[in-house]
Write an enzyme that holds these catalytic residues in place. Sequence first.
Site, PDB file in Angstrom:
ATOM      1  N   TYR A 149      13.777   9.526 -51.858  1.00 16.96           N
ATOM      2  CA  TYR A 149      15.053  10.108 -51.520  1.00 16.96           C
ATOM      3  C   TYR A 149      16.177   9.585 -52.295  1.00 16.96           C
ATOM      4  O   TYR A 149      16.504   8.627 -51.624  1.00 16.96           O
ATOM      5  CB  TYR A 149      14.906  10.606 -50.181  1.00 16.96           C
ATOM      6  CG  TYR A 149      16.113  11.542 -49.979  1.00 16.96           C
ATOM      7  CD1 TYR A 149      16.178  12.854 -50.470  1.00 16.96           C
ATOM      8  CD2 TYR A 149      17.219  11.165 -49.000  1.00 16.96           C
ATOM      9  CE1 TYR A 149      17.185  13.901 -50.280  1.00 16.96           C
ATOM     10  CE2 TYR A 149      17.976  12.077 -48.784  1.00 16.96           C
ATOM     11  CZ  TYR A 149      18.050  13.156 -49.251  1.00 16.96           C
ATOM     12  OH  TYR A 149      19.319  14.234 -48.871  1.00 16.96           O
ATOM     13  N   ASP A 243      18.322   1.823 -55.126  1.00 14.66           N
ATOM     14  CA  ASP A 243      18.811   2.831 -54.082  1.00 14.66           C
ATOM     15  C   ASP A 243      18.808   1.999 -52.994  1.00 14.66           C
ATOM     16  O   ASP A 243      17.594   1.734 -52.025  1.00 14.66           O
ATOM     17  CB  ASP A 243      18.284   4.128 -54.044  1.00 14.66           C
ATOM     18  CG  ASP A 243      18.821   5.005 -52.831  1.00 14.66           C
ATOM     19  OD1 ASP A 243      19.466   4.552 -51.998  1.00 14.66           O
ATOM     20  OD2 ASP A 243      18.258   6.026 -52.813  1.00 14.66           O
ATOM     21  N   LYS A 271      24.184   2.862 -45.664  1.00 11.93           N
ATOM     22  CA  LYS A 271      24.063   3.090 -44.178  1.00 11.93           C
ATOM     23  C   LYS A 271      24.519   1.742 -43.162  1.00 11.93           C
ATOM     24  O   LYS A 271      25.227   1.904 -42.669  1.00 11.93           O
ATOM     25  CB  LYS A 271      22.473   3.320 -43.570  1.00 11.93           C
ATOM     26  CG  LYS A 271      22.273   4.679 -44.194  1.00 11.93           C
ATOM     27  CD  LYS A 271      20.711   4.962 -43.790  1.00 11.93           C
ATOM     28  CE  LYS A 271      20.398   6.686 -44.542  1.00 11.93           C
ATOM     29  NZ  LYS A 271      19.214   7.121 -43.965  1.00 11.93           N
TER      30      LYS A 271
HETATM   31  N1  PLP Z   1      19.001   7.374 -50.518  1.00 11.46           N
HETATM   32  C1  PLP Z   1      18.303   6.969 -49.613  1.00 11.46           C
HETATM   33  C2  PLP Z   1      17.154   6.144 -49.768  1.00 11.46           C
HETATM   34  C3  PLP Z   1      18.363   7.705 -48.399  1.00 11.46           C
HETATM   35  O1  PLP Z   1      17.570   7.401 -47.264  1.00 11.46           O
HETATM   36  C4  PLP Z   1      19.577   8.678 -48.357  1.00 11.46           C
HETATM   37  C5  PLP Z   1      19.574   9.140 -47.001  1.00 11.46           C
HETATM   38  O2  PLP Z   1      19.000   9.293 -46.020  1.00 11.46           O
HETATM   39  C6  PLP Z   1      20.413   8.908 -49.340  1.00 11.46           C
HETATM   40  C7  PLP Z   1      20.025   8.326 -50.492  1.00 11.46           C
HETATM   41  C8  PLP Z   1      21.524   9.969 -49.400  1.00 11.46           C
HETATM   42  O3  PLP Z   1      22.401   9.543 -48.497  1.00 11.46           O
HETATM   43  P1  PLP Z   1      23.377  10.538 -47.633  1.00 11.46           P
HETATM   44  O4  PLP Z   1      22.565  11.444 -46.712  1.00 11.46           O
HETATM   45  O5  PLP Z   1      24.544   9.636 -47.168  1.00 11.46           O
HETATM   46  O6  PLP Z   1      24.112  11.350 -48.919  1.00 11.46           O
END
Ligand code: PLP
Length: 426
Positions: A149, A243, A271
């Site tokens: 994701y 990511d 996070k």
């Molecule tokens: N990338 C990863 C691996 C994630 O787990 C998340 C959200 O859980 C995101 C991107 C998106 O981040 P945000 O919800 O802060 O936009």
Amino acid sequence: MTTIDGPRTGLSNQAAYADLHGFVAGGVSSNMRARGIIEPIVVDSASGCRVRDIEGNELIDVNMGYGPHLFGYADPDVTAQIAAQFGRGHMTGLPHRIDREAAGLVAELVPGVERLRFANSGTEALMSAVRLARAVTGRTLVLTFEGHYHGWSETLLRSRGGDGRRPAPGAAGMIPEAMEHTLQVPWNDAAAVEKVFADHGAELAAVMCEPVLANDGVVVPDAGFLELLRRLTGEHGALLVFDEVITGFRVARGGGQELYGVVPDLTVVSKAMGGGFPVAAFGGSREVMEPLARYEAFHAGVYSGNHAALRAVAATLAKIRAAGALYTELDGIGAHAEARVREAVDGAGRTARIGRVGSMMSVALTDPATGEVDEAGHRLLQTACQRRGVYFHPVPAEPWFLSTAHTRQDIDTVAETISEALAETA
Ligand code: PLP
């Protein structure tokens, strides 16, 4: 009585959540969050590893707000510094010395980052990283992996399907051509990656992955897989983008890239960096960030790098840097949780798929006949545990995120609760 959260209404969780739907579309401000609710919990407060609801129930939380809280909720060290920043003006739209401190700490701790930009969410930072990769390479195609994701922006919110072709857009309302420049293959499928490079190597701007897949159960990279991505991107002039929204500062101080010794061209962190504050960053070498340094590439945001968010980053990262044995401690809690949950599942005569890296762990009940994830059984288990005072996410693909606030005793309580709940839902 009126609290800082507004008047106490005396409503039950159920009634308050139903009432919320009249004002907040869907009751929550994120579609992802809605998936976390079977029986609603409306929060009154949270501290350590516990959440208290408006009915006065206290739950041990192992989801912990989807992962930002390495030190637990309302960590006094980080909270005090953010509060102090609010008293000194938290958003002026001008450079501040905290920018240097926060950016310096990220660059010191994350191997692949020399220079960066701050953003407000993982989605924003990833969207900006992809745009930068396209600006740097002059190409448009991005290779992604099934189940990873990367937020909900137009070219990254994709449906499942990993046949090497364009995935379908992931939501209603996206432009039909949104995925025109995105390819997708299964995670850990080296042959599929090699084929994409053989067919499209000269068109690829970037390969993007979570270095540990954390959004579809916790699935580590096969030995040599990240190295393969590093080699092929290098040979074909594409950028490797990690990511590390979840893995950054979570699986190791320097994230997945430190743990596996593979340094990407661009890194996105979010996070655990901000201890729960909405903040993210994307960065890389001085050279790769040069188009932004010269304002030839574009990234913006009124709130990007606001002083409160960067105070949260500086406070959290300084605490991470100072805590010598932090990741050994977190791994110890994770190992204890894995062992105790495995025991509970085996003891109940059930089967489960458990994945773990350090303090990040996924638990999914499985169907013993097929070995497939038992989504319905997992939901029943979740509800039974929640009623007994333990919260984990009802979607088995969502990891548990343990923290230094979880004691071994808390974990034992979680495991015993799972045992009781499994007996009830057998
Ligand atoms: N990338 C990863 C691996 C994630 O787990 C998340 C959200 O859980 C995101 C991107 C998106 O981040 P945000 O919800 O802060 O936009």
